[in-house]
Scaffold this motif. Sequence first.
Motif, mmCIF file in Angstrom:
data_model
loop_
_atom_site.group_PDB
_atom_site.id
_atom_site.type_symbol
_atom_site.label_atom_id
_atom_site.label_comp_id
_atom_site.label_asym_id
_atom_site.label_seq_id
_atom_site.Cartn_x
_atom_site.Cartn_y
_atom_site.Cartn_z
ATOM 1 N N GLN A 10 28.193 -14.339 36.359
ATOM 2 C CA GLN A 10 27.973 -13.824 35.000
ATOM 3 C C GLN A 10 28.569 -12.418 34.838
ATOM 4 N N GLN A 11 28.419 -11.567 35.837
ATOM 5 C CA GLN A 11 28.975 -10.215 35.766
ATOM 6 C C GLN A 11 30.510 -10.238 35.734
ATOM 7 N N ILE A 12 31.097 -11.154 36.480
ATOM 8 C CA ILE A 12 32.559 -11.300 36.457
ATOM 9 C C ILE A 12 33.002 -11.752 35.071
ATOM 10 N N GLU A 13 32.267 -12.670 34.467
ATOM 11 C CA GLU A 13 32.592 -13.123 33.114
ATOM 12 C C GLU A 13 32.437 -11.991 32.106
ATOM 13 N N GLU A 14 31.442 -11.129 32.291
ATOM 14 C CA GLU A 14 31.260 -9.972 31.415
ATOM 15 C C GLU A 14 32.464 -9.025 31.511
ATOM 16 N N GLN A 15 33.004 -8.858 32.717
ATOM 17 C CA GLN A 15 34.198 -8.029 32.888
ATOM 18 C C GLN A 15 35.390 -8.651 32.167
ATOM 19 N N ARG A 16 35.486 -9.958 32.212
ATOM 20 C CA ARG A 16 36.566 -10.640 31.494
ATOM 21 C C ARG A 16 36.392 -10.478 29.982
ATOM 22 N N ASP A 17 35.132 -10.465 29.524
ATOM 23 C CA ASP A 17 34.868 -10.218 28.100
ATOM 24 C C ASP A 17 35.325 -8.814 27.698
ATOM 25 N N ILE A 18 35.121 -7.837 28.578
ATOM 26 C CA ILE A 18 35.565 -6.466 28.306
ATOM 27 C C ILE A 18 37.084 -6.429 28.181
ATOM 28 N N VAL A 24 41.725 -6.903 21.958
ATOM 29 C CA VAL A 24 41.504 -6.946 20.517
ATOM 30 C C VAL A 24 41.604 -5.552 19.903
ATOM 31 N N ALA A 25 41.281 -4.532 20.664
ATOM 32 C CA ALA A 25 41.175 -3.158 20.161
ATOM 33 C C ALA A 25 42.532 -2.485 20.040
ATOM 34 N N LEU A 26 43.368 -3.008 19.178
ATOM 35 C CA LEU A 26 44.721 -2.482 19.011
ATOM 36 C C LEU A 26 44.745 -1.439 17.897
ATOM 37 N N HIS A 27 44.074 -0.353 18.136
ATOM 38 C CA HIS A 27 43.995 0.738 17.159
ATOM 39 C C HIS A 27 44.456 2.019 17.832
ATOM 40 N N HIS A 28 45.167 2.868 17.109
ATOM 41 C CA HIS A 28 45.726 4.085 17.710
ATOM 42 C C HIS A 28 44.663 5.102 18.117
ATOM 43 N N ASN A 29 43.409 4.903 17.734
ATOM 44 C CA ASN A 29 42.343 5.799 18.172
ATOM 45 C C ASN A 29 41.424 5.137 19.198
ATOM 46 N N VAL A 30 41.946 4.121 19.873
ATOM 47 C CA VAL A 30 41.255 3.461 20.982
ATOM 48 C C VAL A 30 42.232 3.420 22.147
ATOM 49 N N VAL A 31 41.791 3.822 23.327
ATOM 50 C CA VAL A 31 42.650 3.764 24.512
ATOM 51 C C VAL A 31 43.059 2.309 24.738
ATOM 52 N N GLN A 32 44.348 2.100 24.993
ATOM 53 C CA GLN A 32 44.900 0.754 25.077
ATOM 54 C C GLN A 32 44.947 0.210 26.511
ATOM 55 N N LEU A 33 44.716 -1.080 26.612
ATOM 56 C CA LEU A 33 44.887 -1.802 27.860
ATOM 57 C C LEU A 33 46.351 -2.193 27.951
ATOM 58 N N GLU A 34 47.044 -1.651 28.943
ATOM 59 C CA GLU A 34 48.471 -1.955 29.117
ATOM 60 C C GLU A 34 48.664 -3.313 29.786
ATOM 61 N N ASP A 35 47.835 -3.581 30.786
ATOM 62 C CA ASP A 35 47.940 -4.838 31.518
ATOM 63 C C ASP A 35 46.687 -5.006 32.369
ATOM 64 N N TYR A 36 46.506 -6.174 32.894
ATOM 65 C CA TYR A 36 45.419 -6.418 33.838
ATOM 66 C C TYR A 36 45.830 -7.580 34.725
ATOM 67 N N PHE A 37 45.234 -7.642 35.867
ATOM 68 C CA PHE A 37 45.403 -8.807 36.717
ATOM 69 C C PHE A 37 44.188 -8.936 37.613
ATOM 70 N N LEU A 45 42.422 -3.187 35.967
ATOM 71 C CA LEU A 45 42.725 -2.838 34.581
ATOM 72 C C LEU A 45 43.725 -1.695 34.586
ATOM 73 N N CYS A 46 44.793 -1.844 33.854
ATOM 74 C CA CYS A 46 45.799 -0.788 33.724
ATOM 75 C C CYS A 46 45.722 -0.254 32.307
ATOM 76 N N LEU A 47 44.988 0.854 32.157
ATOM 77 C CA LEU A 47 44.853 1.482 30.851
ATOM 78 C C LEU A 47 45.969 2.490 30.670
ATOM 79 N N GLU A 48 46.285 2.800 29.409
ATOM 80 C CA GLU A 48 47.350 3.759 29.158
ATOM 81 C C GLU A 48 47.003 5.110 29.777
ATOM 82 N N LEU A 49 48.038 5.805 30.228
ATOM 83 C CA LEU A 49 47.862 7.128 30.807
ATOM 84 C C LEU A 49 47.380 8.064 29.716
ATOM 85 N N HIS A 50 46.352 8.821 30.032
ATOM 86 C CA HIS A 50 45.737 9.650 29.009
ATOM 87 C C HIS A 50 45.135 10.889 29.633
ATOM 88 N N SER A 51 44.928 11.882 28.826
ATOM 89 C CA SER A 51 44.244 13.102 29.253
ATOM 90 C C SER A 51 42.828 12.757 29.705
#
Length: 173
Positions: A10-18, A24-37, A45-51
């Motif tokens: 269940q916890q693994i599935e919750e991570q997949r939900d995240i 889905v969160a493709l907004h310029h004021n939300v940190v973006q997910l670049e890729d995952y595997f 999770l490969c999130l965009e490089l950010h401050s």
Amino acid sequence: MISKAKMTHQQIEEQRDIITMYQVALHHNVVQLEDYFETKEHIYLCLELHSTQTLEGYILAIKENMEEMAARDLSLKIAQALEYLHDSGVCLKSLDAKGILMTEAATTHPLETSVPRISRLSNAVSMGYEEVTREIYGDIRYRAPEVLSGKPYDFKADAWSFGVILFYLLTSR
């Protein structure tokens, strides 16, 4: 990197939900997910490089109350991201000033050019407008009264947290 070693199915599935919520969160004021595997042992999770500078850190750094216009501009950007997430069915459940990253700005007035980015979707849940949740996450100072009392809550709890952020922007308290 998230280790799956001690996680239940269940916890693994919750991570997949995240991951889905980040997609889905493709907004310029939300940190973006670049890729995952995913491997047998980990989820990456490969999130965009950010401050790493948070909104809370910015407020503490200016050591005085923020100008109303700057607070208005920042709060508008945060509100637009929150509205987008809610319209996409994402309830954050733990919105606070530490979960908002600021872009770095190389000017003498960094708040005039910095952009807030909601970064913490790890406690978020995907739900419909008629649904409620009871899970309690985040900084107690930002929690809505219904969350504190253990009652079911919905997207309105994020609106309360946003109001606390707005108060913090204006008063530094």
